[in-house]
Write a protein that holds these residues in place. Structure first.
Motif, PDB file in Angstrom:
ATOM      1  N   UNK A  64       9.163 -11.868  -5.442  1.00  0.00           N
ATOM      2  CA  UNK A  64      10.225 -12.775  -4.966  1.00  0.00           C
ATOM      3  C   UNK A  64      11.653 -12.368  -5.671  1.00  0.00           C
ATOM      4  N   UNK A  65      11.497 -11.966  -6.868  1.00  0.00           N
ATOM      5  CA  UNK A  65      12.713 -11.650  -7.549  1.00  0.00           C
ATOM      6  C   UNK A  65      13.501 -10.178  -7.438  1.00  0.00           C
ATOM      7  N   UNK A  66      12.636  -9.392  -7.200  1.00  0.00           N
ATOM      8  CA  UNK A  66      13.089  -7.805  -6.844  1.00  0.00           C
ATOM      9  C   UNK A  66      12.702  -7.359  -5.614  1.00  0.00           C
ATOM     10  N   UNK A  67      11.809  -7.835  -4.660  1.00  0.00           N
ATOM     11  CA  UNK A  67      11.522  -7.523  -3.494  1.00  0.00           C
ATOM     12  C   UNK A  67      10.499  -6.384  -3.420  1.00  0.00           C
ATOM     13  N   UNK A  68       9.728  -6.053  -4.700  1.00  0.00           N
ATOM     14  CA  UNK A  68       9.005  -4.975  -4.429  1.00  0.00           C
ATOM     15  C   UNK A  68       7.709  -5.714  -5.154  1.00  0.00           C
ATOM     16  N   UNK A  69       6.536  -5.288  -4.826  1.00  0.00           N
ATOM     17  CA  UNK A  69       5.101  -5.625  -5.274  1.00  0.00           C
ATOM     18  C   UNK A  69       4.985  -5.249  -6.824  1.00  0.00           C
ATOM     19  N   UNK A  70       4.380  -6.092  -7.461  1.00  0.00           N
ATOM     20  CA  UNK A  70       4.053  -6.040  -8.786  1.00  0.00           C
ATOM     21  C   UNK A  70       2.770  -5.169  -9.256  1.00  0.00           C
ATOM     22  N   UNK A  71       2.579  -4.651 -10.306  1.00  0.00           N
ATOM     23  CA  UNK A  71       1.608  -3.847 -10.753  1.00  0.00           C
ATOM     24  C   UNK A  71       0.208  -4.705 -10.405  1.00  0.00           C
ATOM     25  N   UNK A  72       0.393  -6.114 -10.896  1.00  0.00           N
ATOM     26  CA  UNK A  72      -0.699  -6.887 -10.807  1.00  0.00           C
ATOM     27  C   UNK A  72      -1.458  -6.797  -9.355  1.00  0.00           C
ATOM     28  N   UNK A  73      -0.484  -6.770  -8.268  1.00  0.00           N
ATOM     29  CA  UNK A  73      -0.907  -6.620  -6.788  1.00  0.00           C
ATOM     30  C   UNK A  73      -1.640  -5.599  -6.472  1.00  0.00           C
ATOM     31  N   UNK A  74      -1.090  -4.312  -7.296  1.00  0.00           N
ATOM     32  CA  UNK A  74      -1.870  -3.093  -6.903  1.00  0.00           C
ATOM     33  C   UNK A  74      -3.172  -3.015  -7.545  1.00  0.00           C
ATOM     34  N   UNK A  75      -3.446  -3.469  -8.645  1.00  0.00           N
ATOM     35  CA  UNK A  75      -4.728  -3.796  -9.321  1.00  0.00           C
ATOM     36  C   UNK A  75      -5.594  -4.423  -8.596  1.00  0.00           C
ATOM     37  N   UNK A  76      -5.052  -5.480  -7.942  1.00  0.00           N
ATOM     38  CA  UNK A  76      -6.069  -6.268  -6.998  1.00  0.00           C
ATOM     39  C   UNK A  76      -6.277  -5.540  -5.684  1.00  0.00           C
ATOM     40  N   UNK A  77      -5.449  -4.835  -5.115  1.00  0.00           N
ATOM     41  CA  UNK A  77      -5.562  -4.000  -3.809  1.00  0.00           C
ATOM     42  C   UNK A  77      -6.437  -2.957  -4.276  1.00  0.00           C
ATOM     43  N   UNK A  78      -6.438  -2.420  -5.395  1.00  0.00           N
ATOM     44  CA  UNK A  78      -7.210  -1.030  -5.722  1.00  0.00           C
ATOM     45  C   UNK A  78      -8.736  -1.742  -6.019  1.00  0.00           C
ATOM     46  N   UNK A  79      -8.848  -2.626  -6.684  1.00  0.00           N
ATOM     47  CA  UNK A  79     -10.228  -2.915  -7.171  1.00  0.00           C
ATOM     48  C   UNK A  79     -11.139  -4.174  -6.095  1.00  0.00           C
ATOM     49  N   UNK A  80     -10.280  -4.760  -5.300  1.00  0.00           N
ATOM     50  CA  UNK A  80     -11.266  -5.835  -4.875  1.00  0.00           C
ATOM     51  C   UNK A  80     -11.100  -5.410  -3.143  1.00  0.00           C
ATOM     52  N   UNK A  81     -12.072  -5.477  -2.674  1.00  0.00           N
ATOM     53  CA  UNK A  81     -12.471  -5.185  -1.234  1.00  0.00           C
ATOM     54  C   UNK A  81     -12.136  -6.191  -0.220  1.00  0.00           C
TER      55      UNK A  81
END
Length: 81
Positions: A64-81
């Motif tokens: 919400x502050x920068x308008x880009x996804x954080x690395x935490x989101x990408x970690x979930x996106x990669x590891x969780x189906x």
């Protein structure tokens, strides 16, 4: 000149999970999952609330502050189906 932009280099910074849940409820979203993301080499962790409409809110507040996804989101996106 003092820099005003938060570059999110301190990954320990976050809002409390209770505040994150409060924000979700305030905007009348529904949480489908709350995930805890931990660093492997440190004790730092973050929470991501996955909403029922497939959006998310992370306690680092980068999106919400920068308008880009954080690395935490990408970690979930990669590891969780």
């Amino acid at each position: 000149m003092k820099q005003l932009l938060n570059l999110f280099t301190n990954d320990k910074a976050r809002v409390y999970i209770a505040w994150l849940i409060h924000l979700v409820c305030k905007h009348r979203f529904t949480i489908s999952h709350i995930l805890k993301i931990m660093h492997q080499s440190t004790s730092v962790f973050h929470y991501i609330a996955v909403l029922s409409d497939q959006r998310y809110m992370c306690d680092c507040s980068m999106e919400p502050n920068l308008g880009i996804p954080c690395w935490h989101y990408f970690r979930v996106w990669i590891d969780v189906q």
